[in-house]
Structures are given as C-alpha cells and as structure tokens.
Design an enzyme around this catalytic site. Sequence first.
Site, PDB file in Angstrom:
ATOM      1  N   GLU A   1      74.258 -15.999  94.981  1.00 59.51           N
ATOM      2  CA  GLU A   1      75.719 -16.642  95.115  1.00 59.51           C
ATOM      3  C   GLU A   1      76.157 -17.115  93.706  1.00 59.51           C
ATOM      4  OE1 GLU A   1      74.934 -19.515  98.499  1.00 59.51           O
ATOM      5  OE2 GLU A   1      74.963 -17.977  99.866  1.00 59.51           O
TER       6      GLU A   1
ATOM      7  N   GLU B   1      72.645 -13.299 104.072  1.00 63.67           N
ATOM      8  CA  GLU B   1      71.967 -14.302 104.569  1.00 63.67           C
ATOM      9  C   GLU B   1      72.680 -14.881 105.754  1.00 63.67           C
ATOM     10  OE1 GLU B   1      71.606 -17.621 101.893  1.00 63.67           O
ATOM     11  OE2 GLU B   1      71.174 -16.307  99.977  1.00 63.67           O
TER      12      GLU B   1
HETATM   13  C1  GAL Z   1      72.585 -20.129 100.284  1.00 67.63           C
HETATM   14  C2  GAL Z   1      71.539 -19.681  99.102  1.00 67.63           C
HETATM   15  C3  GAL Z   1      70.015 -19.743  99.606  1.00 67.63           C
HETATM   16  C4  GAL Z   1      69.647 -20.779 100.518  1.00 67.63           C
HETATM   17  C5  GAL Z   1      70.534 -20.933 101.681  1.00 67.63           C
HETATM   18  C6  GAL Z   1      70.435 -22.113 102.580  1.00 67.63           C
HETATM   19  O1  GAL Z   1      73.479 -20.622  99.585  1.00 67.63           O
HETATM   20  O2  GAL Z   1      71.880 -18.350  98.749  1.00 67.63           O
HETATM   21  O3  GAL Z   1      69.245 -19.532  98.610  1.00 67.63           O
HETATM   22  O4  GAL Z   1      70.052 -22.012  99.763  1.00 67.63           O
HETATM   23  O5  GAL Z   1      72.090 -20.966 101.051  1.00 67.63           O
HETATM   24  O6  GAL Z   1      71.537 -22.251 103.674  1.00 67.63           O
END
Ligand code: GAL
Length: 691
Positions: free
Chosen positions: A166, A324
């Site tokens: 990110e 994610e």
């Molecule tokens: C994203 C990040 C992850 C984790 C996640 C939690 O922004 O890439 O590592 O922190 O959020 O929601």
Amino acid sequence: MRRRPTPESFDPRQVRPWNDRLDGLGFGGDYNPEQWPDDVRLEDVGLMREAGVNLLSVAIFAWATIEPREGELDWGWLDDTMDRLHAAGVQVALATATASPPPWLTRKHPEILPRLADGTVLHQGSRQSYAVTHPVHRDYALRMAARVAERYRDHPALALWHVDNEIGCHVPRDYSEAAADAFREWLRARYGTVDGLNAAWGTAFWAQRYGSFDDVLPPLTTPAQANPTQQLDYDRFTSDALLDYYRDLRDTLREITPHVPVTTNLMAHSTTKGMDYFSWAPELDVVANDHYTIAADGERQVELAFSADLARGLAGGAPWILMEHSTSAVNWQPRNRAKLPGELLRNSLAHVARGADSVMFFQWRQSRAGAEKYHSAMVPHAGTDSDVWRDVVHLGRALRALGEVRGSRVRSRAALVVDWPSWWGAELDSHPTGDLRYMDQVQAWYAALWRHGVTVDLVPSHADLTGYDLVVLPTTYLVTDADAANVAAAAERGATVVVTYFSGIVDEHDHVRLGGYPGAFRELLGVRTEEFWPLQEGETARVVGKAVGGDATVDLWTEKTHVADGTEVVAAYDGGPLAGWPAVTRADAGAGQAWYVATRLDRPGLDALVGRLVAEAGVGPDLAAPAGVEVVRRWAEDGAASWLFVINHTEREAVLGDDGSPVAGTELLTGEPVGGRLTVPSGAVRVVRAA
Ligand code: GAL
C-alpha cells in the site's frame, strides 16, 4: 528521483500470467509466519488445506526478521515457509519485504524519515517510516528486493511479486528535504525553464515570481493561502514520486526474474486521494486492490461495489486481484463492528462479480501482539470453533464452485468519470464553497446508478469512450483541451453525456477558462454560467421539473446559468434569488445529447433524473431486480457464456425472472438447475451460469 531506466532487454510477453498455476480463482491472504512459533506454522498449513487456500502474500513486513542487524541475513524461516507452502499446493505473492525499514536503518540514517508540512518527523516504531525519494533509503530498499528475488527466483511457489505494501498509505505527502529536492527536479523536467513554471503557477500574483528553481519549496505552511498550482503540482509530484519508487523496485525484480509478474496492492476507494491510480495501473502486470467496508455506513455494499468497479476500471476491464479485505471487524475505525451473518460471503462474491479473480484477506492468522491484534483474520483468536472460521471454509468451497468464471469480464455501456487531477483541483482552498467534496459527487452518482441496477465502468476523462451510451462527469473540475474534446466526441457519436456543476472550470494549470463557466463544456452543453451561487450550510433551494420527479430539494451549490438557443431547461429553481433560472438543462449534441446539472439534487431528485437518463440512453439492466438486490453479469471473453451474480442485501427473499426476462441455467453454489425463476433468500448470493 534517480530511477534507472527499465532494462531494454525486458520483453513484456515473457511475463507469466499470475494465476497460471492455480486452478480456478485465488483464495488466501497475507501470511505473517514470523509472528508465530513453528508448531503454529505447522498447524497453519493443515488449516490452509482445510479451507482450500491456494494463494498467500508473504514477507510484507519481514525486513527486520530477515535482516535483524545490517548485513546479517536469516532466511531459514522464509525458506521453510516457501517450501511448506509449495508442498501444500499454495502459490505465493512474495513481497519485497520493504514495507517498513528495520530499526537499525532509521537509526543509522535518520535522514530517510519522512516529514509533515510543519516539519514533524515521522519516527520509527510503527510502519512505512521512510521518504520514498531519499536516495539512501532507495538504495537499501532496492538491495533488499534484489536479495529476495535472487534467493527465490526459481522457487516453484513463487507466482507473483508483491512490491512493498500500500505505497503511500500512511505518508501520501512527504515534506522532507529529499522530497523538496525531488520536487525541484520534477518541476525542471515538467517546465524546462523557470519562466515556464512562473507562467503555469501564475506567480505574477502576490509577488511569487521565481528567479531560479532553487528558490522553489514544497507547499509548506504559509501566512495566507498558498499558490494553488504549486499545491496541485505537489499532488502530481507526490503521486509520481510514489510510483517512481514502485517502478524502481519492479525493475530491480524484472532484471532478476523477467518472467514473474509484478504488482503492488492499491487502495482504490473513495478516500485514496494521494495517488492518481490511472497513471499507476499501466505499470502493474495485474491490478491488485485492497478494500475495507466502513461498519458505520448502512449502505456499505455500494461503496464496496464502487471500489471493485474502480479496480476493474484501473485494470482496463481485465480481471484483477482482491489482495486484502477483512473476514470481520477491522481495528482502525472508531467502532469496529463484526460482520453480520453472510456478510463475508456477500462482500467477497460482490468483488468477484465485478471482476476479481482472487479473493484475499488481511490476514491469515489474527495476531496476538502488535497494533493489529484486534483486526479480524481467517483464523481468529477464538480458533476454528468459530463462525469466522466456518465462514472462511464455506467461502473457500464457494470459490472452488465458481472456478469457471475466472478470466471472464464485466460489460458495461455506462461510464462514470473519475479523475484524480479534478479531485485535487476541486478541493483546493479559496473556492466558491469549502463544502464541496469531489468524491461525494462521484459517489452520489455512482450510488444512484447502483440503485438503478446499472453496472458502470469507472474511467478517466482521457479514456476511450467509444462504446458507452451514457457518460457521466461529476464535478470534473480540471480538464485538458484534449479531454474536453474526447468527452464532446462521445456525444457527437451518439452518447448521452451528463456534466455536473463545477466541471470544466480550469485548464491543467488551474487557470480559469474565461468567457463563462463551465468553460471546457460550455459549447457542448449549450449553457453559460455567469456566477456561482453556493448555498450556506444547511440552506436548501427548490427545483421543479418533470425530469427531477416534479420537484426536488437541492443544497450545496446553485448558479446563474444562461442557456443557448436550442438548449432545453428541464428543471428550474422555484423561489429564492435564482427563481426561474435553469438548474438542469438538455441539448442535442451531434447524434447524442448533453445534459448539464447545475446543482446538487437530493436523493429522490437524483434518482428520478438518473432513471430518465438510463432509460433514454438504453443502458438499463438486462434483468429487473427488487431494490437492494445487486445483479451483475460476467461474460466469457468470446461472449459464449455468462454468469449472473445476484446478491440479496435485503431482509426479504427475492424472486427474479418473473417479469418476462427468465433466469435459466445452473446455480453454481447449490448446483441446482434454474428454470426461469430464481429465488434468492434474504442475505444470500446466487451465481447462475446462463443456459
Ligand atoms: C491495510 C494494510 C494491511 C493491514 C490492513 C488492516 O491497509 O495493507 O497491512 O494493516 O490494512 O486493515
């Protein structure tokens, strides 16, 4: 910025598809075995098999584990992880391990730490504490990426490179010395001469004229308003600088493994303002996106759909990776609610419906320690005797049943324009109102189209608009001449083009287009606005006209608009200082039509207007569904097959297919035949392979 050129020998045709060793869709998440002892890691592999996991992102935050002291490398745990995952049939999106520099590095080189505009240093102790433009950090990061690539270049589990993490998430704008130097270099490249910069920034105003690039600073805290073009250029520069960091890491990987695809996880959603992802996406071998729903948003399925459609827009329509999302609650909202029964499946399959060929989570196993220990995961603190784990196993089964949709695409004849430069420009200070938020406008139109069951493509104004019958430009504040011509050409060809207030106002330097607003679209729309008339906080006005459902309440913005001969006033203000003045207009434009919406309509007014636009442009859904039931179709590339995704977000059972468009085929999640009528229980998802 000191990026080396992409190796000339690089041939994009040698890049393997990221999923060529997967059966069907990808399923998995971030895997952080470095947080666990070996017995837990062994248990992980068994559970992954049980859930049907086949793709994991590994080593994202592993720099300090791999290299605890400078030059001292410990690969043992990662070697074991890669071997075990391979043996378990799991492919790996292996990270460059650069997402957070190790403490020894920031102690040795504190100059690589990023800074806020007021000079505050962002220290070690969290993550992403680096200035992307700092040459010392860059050298260390590239060396780390190269080491990972050298070590695992031939590993059979390696499917994809996951660059950093990110990028720009926590430090979208850095004001360090390194950033200031890189900004000056970027400006030299953009303008060539300091006179060019002076002209673009309008520095005759307030004695801001520069005699040398060396005098230029990032937009720091100033006594009065800062130069708007300087601010706009800092947004552009920042997006480019972050992208430059990605490309440098990517090219380092490509030199070592030219056949392995490279990506980084984007955050394409309504709050990621810092990075112009339409300029990033072509640099990724496959688009990967992260998305989290906001628990307090009662209509979060709409924002989810927006993010998924944006990911598909970035991918140019190609399938993409959901890198994610969460199985249940997150830990970073003010109140972190668990997901409702069925919500996990609905969320995951809504992404698949809109083009995701992989469904992944943050993270595999919920952490015991650290800032994210209350963030849900695939294996929760409660263990496998839990609804979350049962839902995860159920999702794995569902994704296996949907394997055949892989590679298929969503088709749309409606486009909604999303432009980062307009986002940056429209929200600069000292504007007619401080209340206007670019994404609110985009999302209001997106949501109205969602409610009408229209699947839209989210595209930039420079996209190829051929093939769209409806093109909507909400608050497209900043456009180049070429982009304005591109939009006008869509109407000429027969599309219905809709432009809303505060669009086409400035050129790429944020200089106003003179002669009446909206300068870039005045001719196309057949209107000329003399003066803006924003409303006070809480103030509303009334608009009447059949197109807005008879009458509608408006807020935020009104304006004094003249119409040209031939332009039809379809709704006008009723009462107030602008009584009788046009609020919504329509004009013929070539083979198509051009609509101007000069105010912010309330939800019923906007729904009425969108209903008419959708009907007139002929872009309505191919299947009627009750309100709150999401319907999206994916098509095989050759058009020979299609899959209808139906997601029932309501509390009632939904029946589709009764109104003259029967649903027939095979429902893939239940395996049952569908003979014309499809019943979808409350909260359920159905996916029908059309007969
Ligand atoms: C994203 C990040 C992850 C984790 C996640 C939690 O922004 O890439 O590592 O922190 O959020 O929601």
